[in-house]
Design an enzyme around this catalytic site. Structure first.
Site, PDB file in Angstrom:
ATOM      1  N   GLU A   1      -1.906   5.587 -10.552  1.00 64.09           N
ATOM      2  CA  GLU A   1      -2.785   5.312  -9.413  1.00 64.09           C
ATOM      3  C   GLU A   1      -4.126   6.002  -9.604  1.00 64.09           C
ATOM      4  O   GLU A   1      -4.297   6.832 -10.502  1.00 64.09           O
ATOM      5  CB  GLU A   1      -2.141   5.727  -8.099  1.00 64.09           C
ATOM      6  CG  GLU A   1      -1.808   7.192  -7.946  1.00 64.09           C
ATOM      7  CD  GLU A   1      -1.189   7.504  -6.579  1.00 64.09           C
ATOM      8  OE1 GLU A   1      -1.943   7.830  -5.655  1.00 64.09           O
ATOM      9  OE2 GLU A   1       0.042   7.410  -6.454  1.00 64.09           O
TER      10      GLU A   1
ATOM     11  N   ARG B   1       6.993   8.056   6.351  1.00 67.03           N
ATOM     12  CA  ARG B   1       6.577   8.689   5.098  1.00 67.03           C
ATOM     13  C   ARG B   1       6.505  10.198   5.241  1.00 67.03           C
ATOM     14  O   ARG B   1       6.869  10.936   4.315  1.00 67.03           O
ATOM     15  CB  ARG B   1       5.236   8.117   4.644  1.00 67.03           C
ATOM     16  CG  ARG B   1       4.846   8.540   3.238  1.00 67.03           C
ATOM     17  CD  ARG B   1       3.680   7.745   2.711  1.00 67.03           C
ATOM     18  NE  ARG B   1       2.448   7.970   3.456  1.00 67.03           N
ATOM     19  CZ  ARG B   1       1.294   7.364   3.197  1.00 67.03           C
ATOM     20  NH1 ARG B   1       1.218   6.482   2.213  1.00 67.03           N
ATOM     21  NH2 ARG B   1       0.217   7.619   3.910  1.00 67.03           N
TER      22      ARG B   1
ATOM     23  N   LYS C   1       3.368  12.772   0.040  1.00 70.21           N
ATOM     24  CA  LYS C   1       1.961  13.104   0.338  1.00 70.21           C
ATOM     25  C   LYS C   1       1.800  14.600   0.588  1.00 70.21           C
ATOM     26  O   LYS C   1       1.336  15.047   1.646  1.00 70.21           O
ATOM     27  CB  LYS C   1       1.482  12.278   1.532  1.00 70.21           C
ATOM     28  CG  LYS C   1      -0.023  12.003   1.515  1.00 70.21           C
ATOM     29  CD  LYS C   1      -0.381  10.932   2.521  1.00 70.21           C
ATOM     30  CE  LYS C   1      -1.880  10.718   2.615  1.00 70.21           C
ATOM     31  NZ  LYS C   1      -2.453  10.168   1.375  1.00 70.21           N
TER      32      LYS C   1
END
Length: 407
Positions: free
Chosen positions: A286, A148, A250
Site C-alpha cells: 500500500e 476495525r 490501525k
C-alpha cells in the site's frame, strides 16, 4: 433515550489557532434528532459550559454558536483546525468504559509512563461527516470503523468500546462541533477517534487504564493536487510491514515508520511512497496511508488483505461500488510488473477518497498513466462514492447515517 444535564464550573475556551476567530454566541435553543430520537439542547454561554452525561458514550456538552464557523472554506487544506469540543471516556481494569463526556478541545494529561508513550499501545481511526444541501449531516459507515477499532484493540491487548458506544460517541462529537462541518461541496469534517493505553506502566505490559477519545477538524483535499493525478515512487529499501506484525491494524506505530521514506520522496518531488512486500520485494502492499488499485481492461485488482495491509473502509466500499457497476474485481497478489503494465492506477482512503495516479517511478524508470489526466475509471468511482457520501444520490447501499438538526 434522554440526555441528562449536569452543570460544571466554568471552563475557558482554548485559544484560537492563527487565522481563526472567536465564535459569536447564539442564544437560540435548538433540538437535535438522531435517527428516531430528538434531543433538546439549552443554550450555553461563553462563561459557563455544561456537560450532558449519560451511559457509555452517550455524553456530550454543547456551546451554541453561529450556524457555520467563520473560515475560508474555499482554501481549506488538510490540516488541523481547532474546533470546540472533544469526547473522552475512560476504561479501568474491569474492561468497561465509563460515562463519556464532551470537554473543550485542548491538551490532555498523561503520565510520563503511560503505555501509549512508552510502548506505543494505541490505535486511531478516521472517518468523515458531510453537510447536505438541506443542512443535515451525513456520516459514512461509522460502524465499520468501530469494528476495525475492535479488531485492532484485540491485536494490541486493549479493551475497545462497543459498536453502539463508538457510533454514538461519533454522532455526539459531530453534533457538538456541527458549526465546523463545511458547507456542501467545500470539504468535510474529519473525525479522529483514538484508543490508547493511558495508564502508567514501567515494565512491558498492557496498561492498567485506557482512554477513548474523539476530536474533529474540518478538512479539504489530502493531496495538494486535489482530484488530479499524483506521482508515486516505489520504495525498494524500506518496508511498511512484515508478516506476523501489525500492518493489518490501525496502530499508531505503523504510521511513524513511513515518515522517513515519505520525507525523502517528497524532497524529490513525489507525492508519496508505494511499498512492496517484505518477503519477495515484488508485490504491491500500500501507499503510506492509502490502498492501491490497478485497472486493466474491465478488471480492477488490489492487493489481498493478509495481515500486512490495512483493510481500508474506502477500499471495501470501492470494491462493492465497482462490482455494482459491472467491473470484475480481484483481491490477490499484484506484482510490480502488472502495475507498470496497467491501464490506470488509483489510491483509496478516508482522507483521499479516490486519488488517481499519474506516474509511478521504479528503479529510476518513470511510467505515466492516462497522459497525466484523471483516468475514466478513477473519475467514475470517485463520482459514484462521493455522491453517495454527500447525499447527492439515494443511498441504496445503506452506508450513510444522517444526523438531523432541528432549529
Amino acid at each position: 433515550m434522554e440526555l441528562h444535564l449536569t452543570s460544571r464550573s466554568a471552563l475557558p475556551l482554548p485559544p484560537p489557532l492563527a487565522g481563526q476567530r472567536r465564535p459569536n454566541l447564539s442564544l437560540s435553543t435548538p433540538s437535535l434528532r438522531i435517527k428516531n430520537h430528538t434531543y433538546s439542547v439549552p443554550p450555553l454561554f461563553s462563561k459557563a459550559h455544561c456537560v450532558i452525561g449519560c451511559q457509555a458514550s452517550l455524553a456530550t456538552n454543547y456551546m451554541e454558536t453561529s450556524a457555520v464557523a467563520d473560515l475560508d472554506w474555499e482554501n481549506l487544506g488538510f490540516g488541523l483546525v481547532q474546533t470546540d469540543f472533544m469526547y473522552i471516556a475512560k476504561c479501568g481494569p474491569d474492561g468497561n468504559f465509563s460515562k463519556g463526556e464532551m470537554v473543550p478541545f485542548g491538551p490532555i494529561e498523561l503520565s510520563p509512563s503511560a503505555g501509549v508513550l512508552n510502548y506505543g499501545q494505541g490505535l486511531f481511526e478516521g472517518l468523515k461527516a458531510y453537510r447536505k444541501t438541506d443542512g443535515s449531516i451525513l456520516l459514512f459507515r461509522p460502524e465499520e470503523n468501530a469494528i476495525r477499532m475492535r479488531d485492532g484493540a484485540e491485536r494490541m491487548c486493549m479493551p475497545a468500546p462497543t459498536l453502539e458506544q463508538f457510533v454514538d460517541a461519533v454522532k455526539q462529537t459531530v453534533l457538538a462541533n456541527k458549526r465546523w462541518v463545511p458547507p456542501t461541496g467545500k470539504g468535510s469534517l474529519y473525525i479522529r477517534p483514538l484508543l490508547m493505553g493511558s495508564g502508567a506502566v514501567l515494565g512491558l505490559a498492557p496498561a492498567p487504564e485506557y482512554t477513548f477519545m474523539i476530536f474533529v477538524s474540518p478538512v479539504g483535499n489530502y493531496f495538494k493536487e486535489g482530484l488530479a493525478p499524483i506521482n508515486l515512487i516505489i520504495e525498494d529499501n524500506f518496508h511498511r510491514a512484515a508478516p506476523g506484525g501489525t500492518g493489518g491494524v490501525k496502530t499508531i506505530g505503523n504510521y511513524a515508520s513511513v515518515l522517513k521514506a515519505q520525507r525523502i520522496a517528497k524532497e524529490k518531488g513525489y507525492s508519496d511512497v508505494l511499498y512492496l512486500d517484505a518477503v519477495h520485494n515484488k508485490y504491491l502492499e500500500e501507499v503510506s496511508s492509502c490502498n492501491i488499485f490497478i485497472v486493466k481492461g474491465n478488471v480492477i485488482s488490489t492487493p489481498a488483505i493478509k495481515g500486512t495491509i490495512l483493510p481500508g473502509i474506502t477500499r471495501k466500499s470501492i470494491l462493492e461500488v465497482a462490482q455494482r457497476k459491472g467491473f470484475k474485481v480481484e483481491e490477490r497478489l499484484v506484482s510490480v510488473d502488472e502495475l507498470l503494465e496497467a491501464d490506470e492506477v488509483f489510491c483509496t482512503g478516508t482522507a483521499v477518497v479516490v486519488s488517481p495516479v499519474g506516474s509511478i517511478t521504479y528503479l529510476g524508470e518513470r511510467v505515466e498513466y492516462g497522459k497525466q489526466g484523471v483516468g475514466v475509471v478513477s473519475q467514475q468511482l470517485y463520482t459514484s462514492l462521493t455522491s453517495l457520501q454527500m447525499g447527492h444520490v439515494e443511498d441504496c447501499m445503506g452506508w450513510t447515517v444522517e444526523l438531523y438538526l432541528l432549529l
